[in-house]
Scaffold this active site. Structure first.
Site, PDB file in Angstrom:
ATOM      1  N   ASP A   6       0.869  -1.176   0.000  1.00 43.63           N
ATOM      2  CA  ASP A   6       0.000   0.000   0.000  1.00 43.63           C
ATOM      3  C   ASP A   6       0.905   1.226   0.000  1.00 43.63           C
ATOM      4  O   ASP A   6       2.130   1.106   0.146  1.00 43.63           O
ATOM      5  CB  ASP A   6      -0.890  -0.010   1.259  1.00 43.63           C
ATOM      6  CG  ASP A   6      -1.812   1.201   1.346  1.00 43.63           C
ATOM      7  OD1 ASP A   6      -2.329   1.638   0.298  1.00 43.63           O
ATOM      8  OD2 ASP A   6      -2.020   1.721   2.459  1.00 43.63           O
ATOM      9  N   SER A   7       0.301   2.403  -0.130  1.00 44.92           N
ATOM     10  CA  SER A   7       1.080   3.639  -0.051  1.00 44.92           C
ATOM     11  C   SER A   7       1.682   3.829   1.334  1.00 44.92           C
ATOM     12  O   SER A   7       2.667   4.534   1.490  1.00 44.92           O
ATOM     13  CB  SER A   7       0.166   4.827  -0.362  1.00 44.92           C
ATOM     14  OG  SER A   7      -0.926   4.839   0.541  1.00 44.92           O
ATOM     15  N   CYS A  69      -4.657  -1.518  -1.672  1.00 44.80           N
ATOM     16  CA  CYS A  69      -4.897  -0.084  -1.832  1.00 44.80           C
ATOM     17  C   CYS A  69      -5.923   0.103  -2.943  1.00 44.80           C
ATOM     18  O   CYS A  69      -5.692  -0.323  -4.084  1.00 44.80           O
ATOM     19  CB  CYS A  69      -3.574   0.587  -2.207  1.00 44.80           C
ATOM     20  SG  CYS A  69      -3.724   2.329  -2.598  1.00 44.80           S
ATOM     21  N   GLU A 148      -1.744   8.123   8.652  1.00 42.33           N
ATOM     22  CA  GLU A 148      -0.272   8.043   8.643  1.00 42.33           C
ATOM     23  C   GLU A 148       0.342   8.716   9.865  1.00 42.33           C
ATOM     24  O   GLU A 148       1.359   8.276  10.374  1.00 42.33           O
ATOM     25  CB  GLU A 148       0.292   8.700   7.371  1.00 42.33           C
ATOM     26  CG  GLU A 148       0.005   7.934   6.100  1.00 42.33           C
ATOM     27  CD  GLU A 148       0.632   6.551   6.073  1.00 42.33           C
ATOM     28  OE1 GLU A 148       1.827   6.427   6.384  1.00 42.33           O
ATOM     29  OE2 GLU A 148      -0.098   5.588   5.742  1.00 42.33           O
ATOM     30  N   CYS A 180     -11.173   2.979   1.008  1.00 42.69           N
ATOM     31  CA  CYS A 180      -9.724   3.221   1.104  1.00 42.69           C
ATOM     32  C   CYS A 180      -9.277   2.422   2.314  1.00 42.69           C
ATOM     33  O   CYS A 180      -9.922   2.486   3.378  1.00 42.69           O
ATOM     34  CB  CYS A 180      -9.450   4.704   1.306  1.00 42.69           C
ATOM     35  SG  CYS A 180      -7.759   5.078   1.840  1.00 42.69           S
ATOM     36  N   HIS A 182      -6.946   2.740   4.349  1.00 40.41           N
ATOM     37  CA  HIS A 182      -6.606   3.533   5.545  1.00 40.41           C
ATOM     38  C   HIS A 182      -7.835   3.760   6.430  1.00 40.41           C
ATOM     39  O   HIS A 182      -7.714   3.878   7.644  1.00 40.41           O
ATOM     40  CB  HIS A 182      -6.057   4.906   5.139  1.00 40.41           C
ATOM     41  CG  HIS A 182      -4.613   4.908   4.730  1.00 40.41           C
ATOM     42  ND1 HIS A 182      -4.175   4.416   3.529  1.00 40.41           N
ATOM     43  CD2 HIS A 182      -3.503   5.371   5.370  1.00 40.41           C
ATOM     44  CE1 HIS A 182      -2.860   4.584   3.438  1.00 40.41           C
ATOM     45  NE2 HIS A 182      -2.429   5.149   4.546  1.00 40.41           N
TER      46      HIS A 182
HETATM   47  N1  DGL Z   1      -4.846   3.108   1.224  1.00 38.52           N
HETATM   48  C1  DGL Z   1      -5.060   3.605  -0.071  1.00 38.52           C
HETATM   49  C2  DGL Z   1      -6.417   3.233  -0.629  1.00 38.52           C
HETATM   50  O1  DGL Z   1      -6.939   2.199  -0.275  1.00 38.52           O
HETATM   51  C3  DGL Z   1      -4.534   4.938  -0.493  1.00 38.52           C
HETATM   52  C4  DGL Z   1      -4.450   6.069   0.465  1.00 38.52           C
HETATM   53  C5  DGL Z   1      -3.550   7.145  -0.120  1.00 38.52           C
HETATM   54  O2  DGL Z   1      -2.353   6.893  -0.207  1.00 38.52           O
HETATM   55  O3  DGL Z   1      -4.079   8.202  -0.509  1.00 38.52           O
HETATM   56  O4  DGL Z   1      -6.971   3.922  -1.440  1.00 38.52           O
END
Ligand code: DGL
Length: 261
Positions: A6-7, A69, A148, A180, A182
Site C-alpha cells: 500500500d502507499s 490499496c 499516517e 480506502c 486507511h
Molecule cells: N490506502 C489507499 C487506498 O486504499 C490509499 C491512500 C492514499 O495513499 O491516498 O486507497
C-alpha cells in the site's frame, strides 16, 4: 510467500485479515511511505510506483501479490497483471456490491481518496452493481494522511468527519463503504457517526478469502512477517500498537527495513 503493499499504513488492515486466514504463510508488507498519499497523485505516477513495487516483491520471491490499496488498484492493477502474468495479483475495490445487497434504503455512500473517486474503475463498479441504488461518492482528502500521522481520535477531525457524512446519512444512506484501506483504522471515529443509521462496509476479509483461494501450499513456511518501507521503516513497526495490530508482532521476522524500490 505473499507480498502485500500500500502507499503506507492502510494496507495493514488487509494484511491483518490475510494473516488471520493464513497463519502459516510467510508474508511481506511493503509500505511506500516515501510517496504517501497516492490519493492526490496522477495515474501515471501511481502506475510507476505499482510496477516498481510489484516487481520488487516478485523478485523477492512472492508467489502472490496483493495490492492492498483501492487507489492503486483503480489506477494500476491491470498494468501490474499484464506485467507479471505468471503471478496472481489480487486487488481491492470499494465494497459497492455487498453494500448494495445489504441496503434497505436504496442509498449508499462510498468514502474514497480523490483519485479513486474520479476513476473509471469506480464508475464501472457502480454501473455494474448499483443500477437501482443511489450512490453518494464522497472523496475524503487528507484522511489517509491523518492515519499516517497516527492522529486518529482528534475531536476536530471527528466533528469534520460528521459534517462530511451527515448529508448522505440525512438523505438515507444506510451503508457507508470504506473505499480506502486507511479508513478501516478510522472506524472508531466513523462508527459513532453511523450508529443507528448506517453500517460500515469493509472488504478486507473478502480479499483475505480470495488470497486463501489462490494460495500455494505453505509447506516450509512458518508464518513469518517481513516489513519493508520506502521511508521511515521504524514508523511502520511503531504503528502496530496504535492500530490495534500488536497480535502480529510475534510473527515479525525482524525490524522493518528500508527499501529503495
Ligand atoms: N490506502 C489507499 C487506498 O486504499 C490509499 C491512500 C492514499 O495513499 O491516498 O486507497
Amino acid at each position: 510467500m505473499i507480498g502485500v503493499f500500500d502507499s503506507g499504513l492502510g494496507g495493514l488492515s488487509v494484511l491483518a485479515a490475510i494473516a488471520r486466514s493464513l497463519p502459516l504463510t510467510d508474508l511481506v508488507y511493503f509500505a511506500d511511505t516515501a510517496h504517501v498519499p497516492y490519493g492526490d497523485r496522477d495515474d501515471t505516477f501511481i502506475r510507476q510506483r505499482v510496477l516498481r513495487i510489484g516487481h520488487h516483491l516478485a523478485d523477492s520471491g512472492c508467489r502472490q501479490i496483493v495490492v492492498a490499496c483501492n487507489t492503486a488498484t483503480a489506477a494500476a492493477v491491470a498494468v501490474l497483471r499484464e506485467s507479471l502474468p505468471e503471478i496472481p495479483v489480487v486487488g481491492i475495490e470499494p465494497g459497492v456490491k455487498p453494500a448494495v445487497a445489504a441496503s434497505k434504503s436504496g442509498r449508499i455512500a462510498v468514502l474514497t481518496t480523490p483519485s479513486t473517486a474520479r476513476s473509471e474503475r469506480l464508475a464501472r463498479l457502480i454501473r455494474q452493481h448499483a443500477k437501482n441504488t443511489h450512490v453518494d461518492v464522497l472523496p475524503c482528502p487528507g484522511w489517509a494522511t491523518r492515519v499516517e500521522t497516527l492522529n486518529l481520535s482528534d475531536a476536530d477531525f471527528a466533528a469534520a468527519a460528521r459534517r462530511h457524512l451527515e448529508p448522505a446519512l440525512e438523505a438515507g444512506a444506510d451503508q457507508i463503504v470504506l473505499g480506502c484501506t486507511h479508513y478501516s483504522f478510522l472506524s472508531p471515529v466513523l462508527e459513532p457517526i453511523a450508529t443507528g443509521r448506517a453500517a460500515l462496509v469493509d472488504v478486507a476479509n473478502a480479499v483475505a478469502r480470495q488470497c486463501v483461494r489462490l494460495a500455494h501450499s505453505s509447506q516450509g513456511a512458518s508464518g513469518r512477517l517481513t516489513l519493508l518501507a520506502s521511508a521511515h521503516p521504524e514508523r511502520l513497526q511503531a504503528s502496530f500498537p496504535v492500530l490495534g495490530l500488536s497480535h502480529l508482532a510475534p510473527r515479525l521476522a525482524g525490524p522493518a527495513r528500508l527499501v529503495t524500490a
